[in-house]
Design an enzyme around this catalytic site. Structure first.
Site, PDB file in Angstrom:
ATOM      1  N   HIS A   6       0.850  -1.183   0.000  1.00  0.00           N
ATOM      2  CA  HIS A   6       0.000   0.000   0.000  1.00  0.00           C
ATOM      3  C   HIS A   6       0.884   1.230   0.000  1.00  0.00           C
ATOM      4  O   HIS A   6       1.950   1.230   0.607  1.00  0.00           O
ATOM      5  CB  HIS A   6      -0.914   0.024   1.234  1.00  0.00           C
ATOM      6  CG  HIS A   6      -2.072   0.945   1.064  1.00  0.00           C
ATOM      7  ND1 HIS A   6      -2.000   2.281   1.351  1.00  0.00           N
ATOM      8  CD2 HIS A   6      -3.317   0.711   0.596  1.00  0.00           C
ATOM      9  CE1 HIS A   6      -3.172   2.831   1.072  1.00  0.00           C
ATOM     10  NE2 HIS A   6      -3.985   1.913   0.602  1.00  0.00           N
ATOM     11  N   ASP A  28      -8.054  -5.130  -0.309  1.00  0.00           N
ATOM     12  CA  ASP A  28      -8.531  -6.023  -1.371  1.00  0.00           C
ATOM     13  C   ASP A  28      -8.164  -7.488  -1.130  1.00  0.00           C
ATOM     14  O   ASP A  28      -8.598  -8.362  -1.874  1.00  0.00           O
ATOM     15  CB  ASP A  28      -7.955  -5.580  -2.722  1.00  0.00           C
ATOM     16  CG  ASP A  28      -8.574  -4.283  -3.198  1.00  0.00           C
ATOM     17  OD1 ASP A  28      -9.761  -4.076  -2.920  1.00  0.00           O
ATOM     18  OD2 ASP A  28      -7.869  -3.474  -3.825  1.00  0.00           O
TER      19      ASP A  28
HETATM   20  N1  CMC Z   1       3.824  -7.778  -4.579  1.00  0.00           N
HETATM   21  C1  CMC Z   1       5.161  -7.824  -4.664  1.00  0.00           C
HETATM   22  N2  CMC Z   1       5.951  -6.767  -4.401  1.00  0.00           N
HETATM   23  C2  CMC Z   1       5.340  -5.622  -4.067  1.00  0.00           C
HETATM   24  C3  CMC Z   1       3.951  -5.513  -3.973  1.00  0.00           C
HETATM   25  C4  CMC Z   1       3.190  -6.645  -4.247  1.00  0.00           C
HETATM   26  N3  CMC Z   1       1.879  -6.604  -4.172  1.00  0.00           N
HETATM   27  N4  CMC Z   1       3.628  -4.266  -3.610  1.00  0.00           N
HETATM   28  C5  CMC Z   1       4.763  -3.603  -3.479  1.00  0.00           C
HETATM   29  N5  CMC Z   1       5.815  -4.427  -3.761  1.00  0.00           N
HETATM   30  C6  CMC Z   1       7.233  -4.068  -3.724  1.00  0.00           C
HETATM   31  C7  CMC Z   1       7.599  -3.405  -5.043  1.00  0.00           C
HETATM   32  O1  CMC Z   1       8.040  -4.336  -5.992  1.00  0.00           O
HETATM   33  C8  CMC Z   1       8.676  -2.445  -4.604  1.00  0.00           C
HETATM   34  O2  CMC Z   1       9.850  -3.182  -4.390  1.00  0.00           O
HETATM   35  P1  CMC Z   1      11.266  -2.599  -4.840  1.00  0.00           P
HETATM   36  O3  CMC Z   1      11.443  -1.353  -4.024  1.00  0.00           O
HETATM   37  O4  CMC Z   1      12.207  -3.702  -4.502  1.00  0.00           O
HETATM   38  O5  CMC Z   1      11.151  -2.315  -6.299  1.00  0.00           O
HETATM   39  C9  CMC Z   1       8.201  -1.977  -3.239  1.00  0.00           C
HETATM   40  O6  CMC Z   1       7.407  -3.054  -2.730  1.00  0.00           O
HETATM   41  C10 CMC Z   1       7.379  -0.698  -3.284  1.00  0.00           C
HETATM   42  O7  CMC Z   1       6.280  -0.907  -4.180  1.00  0.00           O
HETATM   43  P2  CMC Z   1       5.674   0.170  -5.171  1.00  0.00           P
HETATM   44  O8  CMC Z   1       4.951  -0.524  -6.265  1.00  0.00           O
HETATM   45  O9  CMC Z   1       6.702   1.168  -5.548  1.00  0.00           O
HETATM   46  O10 CMC Z   1       4.629   0.867  -4.205  1.00  0.00           O
HETATM   47  P3  CMC Z   1       3.514   1.890  -4.633  1.00  0.00           P
HETATM   48  O11 CMC Z   1       3.241   2.704  -3.439  1.00  0.00           O
HETATM   49  O12 CMC Z   1       3.850   2.603  -5.896  1.00  0.00           O
HETATM   50  O13 CMC Z   1       2.276   0.940  -4.988  1.00  0.00           O
HETATM   51  C11 CMC Z   1       0.499  -0.550  -4.733  1.00  0.00           C
HETATM   52  C12 CMC Z   1       1.303   0.569  -4.075  1.00  0.00           C
HETATM   53  C13 CMC Z   1      -0.720  -0.840  -3.864  1.00  0.00           C
HETATM   54  C14 CMC Z   1       0.039  -0.094  -6.124  1.00  0.00           C
HETATM   55  C15 CMC Z   1       1.389  -1.790  -4.848  1.00  0.00           C
HETATM   56  O14 CMC Z   1       1.718  -2.245  -3.559  1.00  0.00           O
HETATM   57  C16 CMC Z   1       0.734  -2.901  -5.650  1.00  0.00           C
HETATM   58  O15 CMC Z   1       0.822  -2.898  -6.889  1.00  0.00           O
HETATM   59  N6  CMC Z   1       0.027  -3.863  -4.974  1.00  0.00           N
HETATM   60  C17 CMC Z   1      -0.696  -4.894  -5.687  1.00  0.00           C
HETATM   61  C18 CMC Z   1      -2.021  -4.356  -6.189  1.00  0.00           C
HETATM   62  C19 CMC Z   1      -3.001  -4.131  -5.060  1.00  0.00           C
HETATM   63  O16 CMC Z   1      -3.173  -4.957  -4.191  1.00  0.00           O
HETATM   64  N7  CMC Z   1      -3.678  -2.985  -5.117  1.00  0.00           N
HETATM   65  C20 CMC Z   1      -4.701  -2.614  -4.127  1.00  0.00           C
HETATM   66  C21 CMC Z   1      -4.268  -1.393  -3.393  1.00  0.00           C
HETATM   67  S1  CMC Z   1      -5.192  -1.077  -1.896  1.00  0.00           S
HETATM   68  C22 CMC Z   1      -6.822  -0.808  -2.367  1.00  0.00           C
HETATM   69  C23 CMC Z   1      -7.038   0.176  -3.413  1.00  0.00           C
HETATM   70  O17 CMC Z   1      -6.400   1.186  -3.512  1.00  0.00           O
HETATM   71  O18 CMC Z   1      -7.950  -0.070  -4.191  1.00  0.00           O
END
Ligand code: CMC
Length: 381
Positions: A267, A318
């Site tokens: 998140h 989610d």
């Molecule tokens: N699985 C594997 N690695 C992850 C995940 C994941 N779900 N989420 C974050 N990471 C890792 C990511 O690869 C990165 O690692 P590194 O620094 O080594 O490259 C680090 O954690 C930071 O992640 P980010 O993608 O830069 O974080 P963000 O703040 O841009 O994205 C997020 C947040 C929610 C989009 C992301 O965690 C994600 O894609 N999660 C999966 C999709 C998901 O469950 N979305 C629902 C979000 S909550 C409800 C809503 O908003 O609707």
């Protein structure tokens, strides 16, 4: 950079991370301590004691309603459930194979045609539109579900609350009291989440003084993406793919090795457990036990332990909701529209707040392209 030169004053992190882009009293996320509040009230208290309708009032008016006010809102919602006949007709022409979020987006946009007050952005006018949208979104989603399966829509019942009514309109049967309550709490839990991507979208659109239908249509599009509301459906797809708890570890290791994002984890704001997932985990387990189908929660719990051990990531909202809806017999591709059925309350709360104290939202981009490029006539390129 110098603002006087007309250039951006400060550069922000990618994805506007950490940027405070609006003042709001609707809701707040404390990502360090895992606390979510709506208008000052803790989400746990609301989940324990409140109803979705009461939460809607809270988000719009900044306080819990008195008995007469709550009855008044319920009556208003019931009186506004019916879709305009033209929209019902239009929905009959939607392709049965359409994504339900696309159907919802298109129907909400079309609703504006049949609301003479859609451009009344006064507090009273906008509240009227917010009431119509909150009453009609569940009807649109259920109508689409029925029509795409070749069934006639089930009439909304004015005597039921939004949660029971929605489940009733999907199947034609009134849900049990317990399932209706669980669903009601799910709606409470998804109602608002500060400046998430879809809410920000709605405020940007409202900030141009466009109408509420337009702002909500844009918000629905933003919610549909797999990084936002689309994750709940994908979590359930993942569970179905894994199939059995014994396969969870191998599946996850393979996913992480191939650098896949595992849906339902991580998140932007929470650096600890999302408080909403505490409730959804409980519901997923309860519904699984009631149906003798505990393998989904077993897989979820196994993945949760492993993800924490490997990546120090926590589940988000989610992660458990999909399995709870699945166990209620709801089709996978309706999970995100259900998110919208709830989040309409937060979106409209934010839009009301934006209209009340509006300034156009217009940030800057840091230009990183070339300058002074000569124009070469097409014959010479
Ligand atoms: N699985 C594997 N690695 C992850 C995940 C994941 N779900 N989420 C974050 N990471 C890792 C990511 O690869 C990165 O690692 P590194 O620094 O080594 O490259 C680090 O954690 C930071 O992640 P980010 O993608 O830069 O974080 P963000 O703040 O841009 O994205 C997020 C947040 C929610 C989009 C992301 O965690 C994600 O894609 N999660 C999966 C999709 C998901 O469950 N979305 C629902 C979000 S909550 C409800 C809503 O908003 O609707």
């Amino acid at each position: 950079m110098d603002k006087a030169e007309g250039k951006p004053a400060a550069k922000t992190g990618a994805g506007l991370e950490g940027v405070v882009a609006a003042e709001s009293s609707i809701g707040d996320v404390d990502g360090v301590n895992g606390v979510l509040i709506y208008q000052g009230l803790d989400i746990h208290d609301l989940a324990e004691h409140s109803t979705f309708e009461e939460t809607v009032f809270l988000l719009w008016h900044g306080r819990l309603p008195g008995r007469a006010e709550l009855d008044g809102l319920r009556a208003e919602l019931a009186a506004n459930q019916q879709l305009p006949a033209e929209v019902s007709e239009l929905m009959r022409r939607f392709p049965a194979g359409a994504e339900p979020m696309d159907a919802l987006r298109t129907a909400v946009s079309a609703l504006a045609f049949y609301d003479a007050g859609s451009r009344d952005l006064s507090r009273e006018g906008a509240l009227r539109t917010a009431t119509k949208l909150t009453a009609r979104l569940p009807v649109v989603v259920a109508t689409f579900e029925r029509l795409r399966n070749g069934k006639e829509p089930v009439e909304p019942r004015p005597d039921l609350n939004i949660a029971s009514n929605f489940l009733h309109m999907l199947s034609g049967e009134e849900p049990s009291e317990r399932v209706a309550r669980i669903f009601d709490v799910c709606l409470i839990l998804h109602a608002d989440h500060e400046l998430n991507a879809s809410t920000f979208t709605s405020r940007v659109i409202a900030g141009t003084l466009a109408d509420m239908y337009g702002a909500v249509t844009g918000a629905i599009a933003a919610l549909s993406g797999p990084l936002h509301g689309g994750a709940n459906t994908n979590v359930m797809k993942m569970l179905l793919e894994i199939g059995e708890p014994e396969r969870a570890e191998a599946w996850l290791r393979e996913a992480l090795a191939s650098k896949k994002k595992v849906m339902g984890f991580g998140h932007r704001v929470y650096k600890t457990e999302d408080p909403r997932s505490v409730w959804l985990r409980k519901f997923s387990r309860e519904l699984g036990e009631a149906r003798g189908e505990t393998r989904w929660i077993e897989i979820l719990e196994r993945l949760r332990e492993l993800m924490f051990a490997e990546k120090k990531l926590y589940p988000n909202v989610d992660y458990y909701s999909g399995s709870a809806y699945y166990l209620m017999g709801i089709p996978l591709d309706l999970f995100t529209p259900i998110f919208a059925v709830s989040r309409i309350s937060g979106w409209t709360g934010h839009i009301l707040e934006q209209y009340a104290n509006n300034r156009l939202i217009r940030p800057r981009a840091e230009y990183v392209g070339p300058r002074g490029v000569p124009y070469v006539p097409i014959e010479e390129r």
